[in-house]
Design a protein around this motif. Structure first.
Motif, short mmCIF file in Angstrom:
data_model
loop_
_atom_site.label_atom_id
_atom_site.label_comp_id
_atom_site.label_asym_id
_atom_site.label_seq_id
_atom_site.Cartn_x
_atom_site.Cartn_y
_atom_site.Cartn_z
N THR A 8 0.84 -1.20 0.00
CA THR A 8 0.00 0.00 0.00
C THR A 8 0.87 1.25 0.00
O THR A 8 2.02 1.23 0.46
N GLU A 10 0.72 5.35 1.08
CA GLU A 10 0.04 6.31 1.95
C GLU A 10 0.75 7.64 1.88
O GLU A 10 1.94 7.71 1.54
N LYS A 17 1.70 9.63 -4.63
CA LYS A 17 1.26 8.23 -4.62
C LYS A 17 0.98 7.71 -6.03
O LYS A 17 1.50 6.67 -6.42
N ARG A 39 -7.70 1.00 -5.63
CA ARG A 39 -7.91 1.96 -4.55
C ARG A 39 -9.33 1.75 -4.07
O ARG A 39 -10.17 1.32 -4.84
N ASP A 96 -3.79 2.11 -3.42
CA ASP A 96 -3.59 3.53 -3.14
C ASP A 96 -4.45 3.87 -1.90
O ASP A 96 -5.66 3.99 -2.02
N ARG A 97 -3.83 3.96 -0.75
CA ARG A 97 -4.46 4.19 0.56
C ARG A 97 -5.18 2.94 1.07
O ARG A 97 -5.82 2.22 0.31
N SER A 101 -4.85 5.20 6.26
CA SER A 101 -5.55 6.47 6.00
C SER A 101 -6.67 6.70 7.01
O SER A 101 -6.87 7.82 7.47
N TYR A 135 5.06 5.03 3.01
CA TYR A 135 4.46 6.31 3.42
C TYR A 135 5.31 7.45 2.86
O TYR A 135 6.50 7.56 3.15
N TYR A 173 0.37 10.52 10.43
CA TYR A 173 1.10 9.51 9.67
C TYR A 173 2.40 9.13 10.37
O TYR A 173 2.80 7.97 10.39
#
Ligand SMILES: Nc1ncnc2c1ncn2[C@@H]1O[C@H](COP(=O)(O)OP(=O)(O)OP(=O)(O)O)[C@@H](O)[C@H]1O
Ligand SMILES: [Mg+2]
Length: 211
Positions: A8, A10, A17, A39, A96-97, A101, A135, A173
């Motif tokens: 993933t 973030e 991203k 996503r 994607d996220r 998140s 991240y 984060y």
């Protein structure tokens, strides 16, 4: 346990991203891997319908815990319908996220508490967390100016929240990254795309070779 690898990305808005996911997808495919890029809600009609309830303009009375539960429910459906079957086939799934998140936006920035949001998401994922999370750490002002400069999309509601909110997102984060040091790698996203793409490739290929 599924045979594939779950990765993933973030980071705040404009942190890169989409750019890095595209380059990773190309490189994985050139290496002969099956790659599924997704996503949430990921084209899953049920997950989409749940998301519409969250976002519907009439639902201003929605309780924040209800909202967090609905996000977790939508995530669960996308996981069950799309991610887990791809992993079972041995694909590399790049999302994607994901859970982080929610931990950051609902748990930290909106103040529900990272631990409470983690509890419901642990239930929703049955512990099937990503094998690797990248991240992208970036000053939110730089992220927003990248979005504006690109002209590719209009700033959305979240983009337009005050800088305070985006600063809390970055703090959140960093806390979440510290909670899961074996899973989350923090990258300095302020550098040029070329070297960042190489960094991502090194981390992902090392993860794939370790399996
Ligand atoms: N390392 C970088 N340096 C400078 N500009 C970049 C970098 N990475 C991406 N960009 C540019 O910044 C803009 C936002 O990047 P991108 O869409 O990849 O970010 P994102 O995290 O997916 O954002 P969003 O929150 O909109 O989904 C794009 O125009 C992209 O070309
Ligand atoms: Mg994007």
């Amino acid at each position: 346990m599924a045979g594939g690898t779950f990765i993933t990305f973030e980071g705040g808005d404009g942190s890169g991203k989409t750019t890095l996911i595209r380059s990773l997808m190309d490189r994985l495919e050139r290496n002969g891997r099956e790659v599924v890029v997704t996503r949430e809600p990921g084209g899953s009609p049920i997950a989409e319908a749940i998301r519409e309830v969250i976002l519907h303009v009439d639902n201003t009375a929605m309780d924040p815990l209800t909202e967090a539960l609905l996000y977790a429910a939508s995530r669960r459906q996308h996981l069950a319908e799309k991610v887990l079957p791809a992993l079972a086939r041995g694909a590399v799934v790049v999302c994607d996220r994901f859970v982080d998140s929610s931990l950051v936006y609902q748990g930290y920035a909106r103040g529900l508490g990272i631990d409470s949001v983690w509890e419901i998401n642990r239930f929703a994922t049955e512990g099937r967390m990503p094998d690797l999370t990248l991240y992208l750490d970036l000053d939110p002002q730089i992220g927003l100016s990248r979005i504006e400069a690109s002209g590719r999309r209009q700033p959305d509601r979240l983009d337009l929240e005050g800088l305070d909110f985006h600063t809390r997102v970055r703090e959140g984060y960093r806390q979440v990254a510290a909670m899961f040091p074996e899973r989350i790698v923090m990258l300095d996203a302020s550098g040029d795309p070329g070297p960042l793409k190489e960094q991502v490739w090194k981390l992902v290929s090392a993860r794939l070779e370790s399996r």
